[in-house]
Write an enzyme that holds these catalytic residues in place. Sequence first.
Site, PDB file in Angstrom:
ATOM      1  N   ASP A 114      33.197  75.499  57.581  1.00  0.00           N
ATOM      2  CA  ASP A 114      33.431  75.962  56.210  1.00  0.00           C
ATOM      3  C   ASP A 114      32.577  77.194  55.903  1.00  0.00           C
ATOM      4  O   ASP A 114      33.060  78.179  55.329  1.00  0.00           O
ATOM      5  CB  ASP A 114      33.117  74.826  55.240  1.00  0.00           C
ATOM      6  CG  ASP A 114      33.431  75.182  53.794  1.00  0.00           C
ATOM      7  OD1 ASP A 114      34.482  75.798  53.544  1.00  0.00           O
ATOM      8  OD2 ASP A 114      32.625  74.842  52.917  1.00  0.00           O
TER       9      ASP A 114
ATOM     10  N   ASN B 284      40.964  70.624  63.760  1.00  0.00           N
ATOM     11  CA  ASN B 284      41.362  69.817  64.910  1.00  0.00           C
ATOM     12  C   ASN B 284      40.157  69.699  65.834  1.00  0.00           C
ATOM     13  O   ASN B 284      39.747  70.686  66.457  1.00  0.00           O
ATOM     14  CB  ASN B 284      42.529  70.469  65.656  1.00  0.00           C
ATOM     15  CG  ASN B 284      43.807  70.457  64.846  1.00  0.00           C
ATOM     16  OD1 ASN B 284      44.134  69.453  64.220  1.00  0.00           O
ATOM     17  ND2 ASN B 284      44.531  71.570  64.847  1.00  0.00           N
TER      18      ASN B 284
ATOM     19  N   LYS C 235      38.591  68.816  69.129  1.00  0.00           N
ATOM     20  CA  LYS C 235      39.053  68.672  70.511  1.00  0.00           C
ATOM     21  C   LYS C 235      38.090  67.838  71.353  1.00  0.00           C
ATOM     22  O   LYS C 235      38.500  66.964  72.105  1.00  0.00           O
ATOM     23  CB  LYS C 235      39.209  70.055  71.152  1.00  0.00           C
ATOM     24  CG  LYS C 235      40.116  71.007  70.399  1.00  0.00           C
ATOM     25  CD  LYS C 235      41.563  70.595  70.522  1.00  0.00           C
ATOM     26  CE  LYS C 235      42.481  71.648  69.917  1.00  0.00           C
ATOM     27  NZ  LYS C 235      43.901  71.270  70.043  1.00  0.00           N
TER      28      LYS C 235
ATOM     29  N   ARG D 177      44.757  86.713  45.579  1.00  0.00           N
ATOM     30  CA  ARG D 177      43.428  86.094  45.621  1.00  0.00           C
ATOM     31  C   ARG D 177      43.305  85.079  46.751  1.00  0.00           C
ATOM     32  O   ARG D 177      42.252  84.472  46.934  1.00  0.00           O
ATOM     33  CB  ARG D 177      43.135  85.419  44.285  1.00  0.00           C
ATOM     34  CG  ARG D 177      42.989  86.402  43.110  1.00  0.00           C
ATOM     35  CD  ARG D 177      42.982  85.686  41.774  1.00  0.00           C
ATOM     36  NE  ARG D 177      41.930  84.683  41.736  1.00  0.00           N
ATOM     37  CZ  ARG D 177      42.034  83.513  41.111  1.00  0.00           C
ATOM     38  NH1 ARG D 177      43.165  83.178  40.507  1.00  0.00           N
ATOM     39  NH2 ARG D 177      41.033  82.669  41.091  1.00  0.00           N
ATOM     40  N   LYS D 178      44.360  84.878  47.518  1.00  0.00           N
ATOM     41  CA  LYS D 178      44.344  83.903  48.611  1.00  0.00           C
ATOM     42  C   LYS D 178      43.946  84.568  49.926  1.00  0.00           C
ATOM     43  O   LYS D 178      44.503  85.599  50.307  1.00  0.00           O
ATOM     44  CB  LYS D 178      45.717  83.252  48.777  1.00  0.00           C
ATOM     45  CG  LYS D 178      46.171  82.422  47.592  1.00  0.00           C
ATOM     46  CD  LYS D 178      47.545  81.820  47.872  1.00  0.00           C
ATOM     47  CE  LYS D 178      48.026  80.972  46.703  1.00  0.00           C
ATOM     48  NZ  LYS D 178      49.371  80.402  46.966  1.00  0.00           N
TER      49      LYS D 178
END
EC number: 3.1.2.2
Length: 237
Positions: free
Chosen positions: A161, A180, A182, A203-204
């Site tokens: 993050d 994911n 692994k 804004r994305k």
Amino acid sequence: MLRSCTAGLRSIWALRGRREGAPRLSMDLQPARRLFSTEKVIHKDWALPNPSWSKDLKLLFDQFMKKCEDGSWERLPSYKRRSTQESEDFKTYFLDPKLVEEERLSQAQLFTRGFEDGLGFEYVIFKNNDEKRTVCLFQGGPYLQGVPGLLHGGAMATMIDIALGSCTGGAVMTANLNINFKRPVPLCSVVVINSQLDKLEGRKLFLSCNVRSVDEKTLYSEATGLFIKLDPEKSST
């Protein structure tokens, strides 16, 4: 916790002083000492080598510092607390005053920088603005254990993050994070998180990253994230 420990030590010293006839330290000097120490810790840049860093982490750090010499890369500093101005701006535009307790907020620190050296999150991030990507060098300490001998998945998710967010170059919040896993990451080992900005829509911000071993032979995780750039005109208040 630190305050209670300090108070306990103070009581012990006071008792010893009375029993042993030792001179007592003037109490009016102690607050100034404590404040100076706190300020020094708060303004310390934690994205620099310390004795707990492994050889692998130090070697990678040196390699990327070399890349910074021509200006193509930059090392991002990291502090325990946001600057006063940043905090005030965020509170003004994005926090509901009814939900903010000023006293608690004044004591807040960045989660990943709340551990003693070597025990938790040891990391540094390098950014290439032209290529819109970052590289995070991360060493997870013994306090981040999940299954014995392995890094907790939540600790890895936290670093993913942070690594993805470092690519955005502004005030953002995470809207979606898809990981994911692994392979499990050995505790106290070093991993490299390569992140990049894939797409920008208003804004994305759409980003992706992978987590690999130092030799790049082992893929530990892959992730994608959607971050939203904060807009003062569309604040929650």
